[in-house]
Design a protein around this motif. Structure first.
Motif, PDB file in Angstrom:
ATOM      1  N   VAL A 233     -14.709 -42.812 -47.955  1.00  0.00           N
ATOM      2  CA  VAL A 233     -13.544 -43.666 -48.215  1.00  0.00           C
ATOM      3  C   VAL A 233     -12.520 -42.855 -49.001  1.00  0.00           C
ATOM      4  O   VAL A 233     -12.846 -41.843 -49.618  1.00  0.00           O
ATOM      5  N   THR A 234     -11.284 -43.309 -48.969  1.00  0.00           N
ATOM      6  CA  THR A 234     -10.211 -42.580 -49.629  1.00  0.00           C
ATOM      7  C   THR A 234      -9.925 -43.159 -51.006  1.00  0.00           C
ATOM      8  O   THR A 234      -9.489 -44.312 -51.125  1.00  0.00           O
ATOM      9  N   SER A 235     -10.186 -42.373 -52.026  1.00  0.00           N
ATOM     10  CA  SER A 235      -9.792 -42.724 -53.375  1.00  0.00           C
ATOM     11  C   SER A 235      -8.575 -41.886 -53.755  1.00  0.00           C
ATOM     12  O   SER A 235      -8.237 -40.921 -53.073  1.00  0.00           O
ATOM     13  N   GLU A 236      -7.934 -42.253 -54.841  1.00  0.00           N
ATOM     14  CA  GLU A 236      -6.714 -41.559 -55.249  1.00  0.00           C
ATOM     15  C   GLU A 236      -6.650 -41.474 -56.766  1.00  0.00           C
ATOM     16  O   GLU A 236      -7.038 -42.416 -57.459  1.00  0.00           O
ATOM     17  N   ILE A 237      -6.176 -40.357 -57.268  1.00  0.00           N
ATOM     18  CA  ILE A 237      -5.965 -40.201 -58.706  1.00  0.00           C
ATOM     19  C   ILE A 237      -4.499 -39.875 -58.950  1.00  0.00           C
ATOM     20  O   ILE A 237      -3.955 -38.949 -58.347  1.00  0.00           O
ATOM     21  N   VAL A 238      -3.875 -40.659 -59.834  1.00  0.00           N
ATOM     22  CA  VAL A 238      -2.486 -40.447 -60.223  1.00  0.00           C
ATOM     23  C   VAL A 238      -2.464 -39.987 -61.678  1.00  0.00           C
ATOM     24  O   VAL A 238      -3.096 -40.611 -62.538  1.00  0.00           O
ATOM     25  N   VAL A 239      -1.757 -38.899 -61.946  1.00  0.00           N
ATOM     26  CA  VAL A 239      -1.603 -38.412 -63.322  1.00  0.00           C
ATOM     27  C   VAL A 239      -0.139 -38.558 -63.721  1.00  0.00           C
ATOM     28  O   VAL A 239       0.760 -38.062 -63.030  1.00  0.00           O
ATOM     29  N   TYR A 240       0.092 -39.228 -64.820  1.00  0.00           N
ATOM     30  CA  TYR A 240       1.437 -39.342 -65.395  1.00  0.00           C
ATOM     31  C   TYR A 240       1.597 -38.228 -66.417  1.00  0.00           C
ATOM     32  O   TYR A 240       0.972 -38.274 -67.486  1.00  0.00           O
ATOM     33  N   PRO A 241       2.392 -37.203 -66.107  1.00  0.00           N
ATOM     34  CA  PRO A 241       2.408 -35.965 -66.904  1.00  0.00           C
ATOM     35  C   PRO A 241       2.686 -36.161 -68.395  1.00  0.00           C
ATOM     36  O   PRO A 241       2.084 -35.468 -69.227  1.00  0.00           O
ATOM     37  N   GLU A 242       3.539 -37.098 -68.752  1.00  0.00           N
ATOM     38  CA  GLU A 242       3.932 -37.257 -70.152  1.00  0.00           C
ATOM     39  C   GLU A 242       3.180 -38.371 -70.875  1.00  0.00           C
ATOM     40  O   GLU A 242       3.440 -38.632 -72.051  1.00  0.00           O
ATOM     41  N   ALA A 243       2.256 -39.003 -70.199  1.00  0.00           N
ATOM     42  CA  ALA A 243       1.588 -40.162 -70.797  1.00  0.00           C
ATOM     43  C   ALA A 243       0.358 -39.750 -71.604  1.00  0.00           C
ATOM     44  O   ALA A 243      -0.413 -38.889 -71.178  1.00  0.00           O
ATOM     45  N   PRO A 244       0.134 -40.391 -72.754  1.00  0.00           N
ATOM     46  CA  PRO A 244      -1.083 -40.164 -73.529  1.00  0.00           C
ATOM     47  C   PRO A 244      -2.194 -41.091 -73.053  1.00  0.00           C
ATOM     48  O   PRO A 244      -2.033 -41.836 -72.081  1.00  0.00           O
ATOM     49  N   HIS A 245      -3.304 -41.062 -73.744  1.00  0.00           N
ATOM     50  CA  HIS A 245      -4.374 -42.016 -73.496  1.00  0.00           C
ATOM     51  C   HIS A 245      -3.860 -43.423 -73.813  1.00  0.00           C
ATOM     52  O   HIS A 245      -2.970 -43.604 -74.634  1.00  0.00           O
ATOM     53  N   ALA A 246      -4.417 -44.420 -73.146  1.00  0.00           N
ATOM     54  CA  ALA A 246      -4.105 -45.827 -73.421  1.00  0.00           C
ATOM     55  C   ALA A 246      -2.632 -46.150 -73.240  1.00  0.00           C
ATOM     56  O   ALA A 246      -2.061 -46.945 -73.978  1.00  0.00           O
ATOM     57  N   PHE A 247      -2.022 -45.571 -72.210  1.00  0.00           N
ATOM     58  CA  PHE A 247      -0.591 -45.802 -72.008  1.00  0.00           C
ATOM     59  C   PHE A 247      -0.281 -47.215 -71.518  1.00  0.00           C
ATOM     60  O   PHE A 247       0.875 -47.642 -71.529  1.00  0.00           O
ATOM     61  N   ASN A 248      -1.303 -47.966 -71.098  1.00  0.00           N
ATOM     62  CA  ASN A 248      -1.077 -49.356 -70.694  1.00  0.00           C
ATOM     63  C   ASN A 248      -1.284 -50.333 -71.848  1.00  0.00           C
ATOM     64  O   ASN A 248      -1.003 -51.522 -71.702  1.00  0.00           O
ATOM     65  N   ALA A 249      -1.747 -49.862 -72.985  1.00  0.00           N
ATOM     66  CA  ALA A 249      -2.071 -50.745 -74.112  1.00  0.00           C
ATOM     67  C   ALA A 249      -0.796 -51.122 -74.854  1.00  0.00           C
ATOM     68  O   ALA A 249      -0.406 -50.471 -75.827  1.00  0.00           O
ATOM     69  N   ASP A 250      -0.137 -52.180 -74.403  1.00  0.00           N
ATOM     70  CA  ASP A 250       1.184 -52.533 -74.928  1.00  0.00           C
ATOM     71  C   ASP A 250       1.180 -52.939 -76.394  1.00  0.00           C
ATOM     72  O   ASP A 250       2.224 -53.050 -77.020  1.00  0.00           O
ATOM     73  N   TYR A 251       0.011 -53.163 -76.952  1.00  0.00           N
ATOM     74  CA  TYR A 251      -0.104 -53.557 -78.354  1.00  0.00           C
ATOM     75  C   TYR A 251      -0.273 -52.353 -79.294  1.00  0.00           C
ATOM     76  O   TYR A 251      -0.381 -52.529 -80.510  1.00  0.00           O
TER      77      TYR A 251
END
Length: 276
Positions: A233-251
């Motif tokens: 199956v096809t999986s995908e990995i996206v890397v956001y070059p400037e993002a740190p860990h926990a970049f989705n943690a809006d709090y």
């Protein structure tokens, strides 16, 4: 609390209503999703040795909702994870986040991450998988969920579990792993890591990673990409070059709005593309 039996302790445990103490103070950018139009709140999931608490959100009307398991960070099923469940419910999903650390301890009440890590390190992968299996069963029997359309998403600690549970349960249609650790030592409690199951993975996973994540070296992300090339199956990995860990943690200060919003768009498209 020490006078309670293990079963009694699990039965009376409840989720925190707010954020974990260790993540205070809370960022002004925190996202709060209303529960209007939803059934949302704590439920109890029957497991092999009692019950565990979970947060569930689903549309107030309808039935046979696609099911998405939401896997916590090391801070437990606190306000942020609960809000993610409501965001998914607004999209028409039954989203459920079981508290996977509760046998080992209530991490939401601990003030320092140094106190949390020893508790999390005692959580066996086998226990996590069994609890998630029980959560899927509960979703089908008690919450009008359609487990033929089963997805999973998780953050940090939960990102690692997202990869591993997809390998454990091939009934999962798709997964989205947010900055989950890919490489680690094999131990009795954590015998395998995502890199170890990549070649034989039968579930498409979208991995979302930060290029400036100091805890997940980019070379391990590239190793994972290489291992995934041989999958059926096809999986995908996206890397956001400037993002740190926990970049989705809006709090938290680590939040990066642009990358988080792009990741969320990708999550929605990934689930839709893969039948969730």
């Amino acid at each position: 609390m020490s006078k309670l039996t293990r079963r009694e302790f699990i039965a009376v445990s409840s989720l925190t209503a707010g954020f974990a103490i260790a993540v205070q103070p809370i960022s002004a950018k925190v996202i709060t999703t209303t529960s209007k139009g939803l059934i949302a709140g704590e439920v109890k999931i029957p497991v092999s040795d009692g019950t565990i608490p979970a947060y569930r959100a689903q549309p107030a009307r309808g039935k046979n909702f696609p099911v998405i398991l939401v896997i916590q960070e090391i801070f437990g099923v606190h306000a942020h994870i609960q809000d993610v469940c409501r965001r998914l419910a607004k999209l028409g999903y039954l989203a459920i986040a079981p508290e996977l650390f509760y046998r080992q301890g209530d991490v939401s009440k601990l003030a320092d991450i140094a106190q949390i890590r020893p508790i999390v390190s005692k959580v066996p992968d086998a226990q996590v998988f069994a609890d998630l299996d029980a959560t899927v069963e509960w979703a089908a029997k008690s919450a009008q969920g359609d487990i033929q359309k089963l997805g999973i998403t998780g953050f940090c600690w939960g990102g690692r579990i997202t990869w591993l549970y997809a390998a454990h349960n091939p009934k999962v249609k798709a997964g989205v792993a947010w900055y989950g650790k890919l490489v680690g030592e094999s131990t009795e409690l954590t015998p395998k890591h995502p890199i170890d199951i990549a070649k034989n993975l039968q579930v498409p996973i979208l991995g979302l990673y930060g290029g400036k994540d100091t805890g997940i070296p980019l070379e391990t992300v590239e190793q994972m990409r290489e291992q995934l090339k041989g999958c059926s199956v096809t999986s995908e990995i996206v890397v956001y070059p400037e993002a740190p860990h926990a970049f989705n943690a809006d709090y938290r200060p680590s939040y990066r709005q642009k990358e988080a919003e792009d990741g969320w768009k990708r999550l929605k498209a990934w689930f839709k593309k893969n039948g969730v």
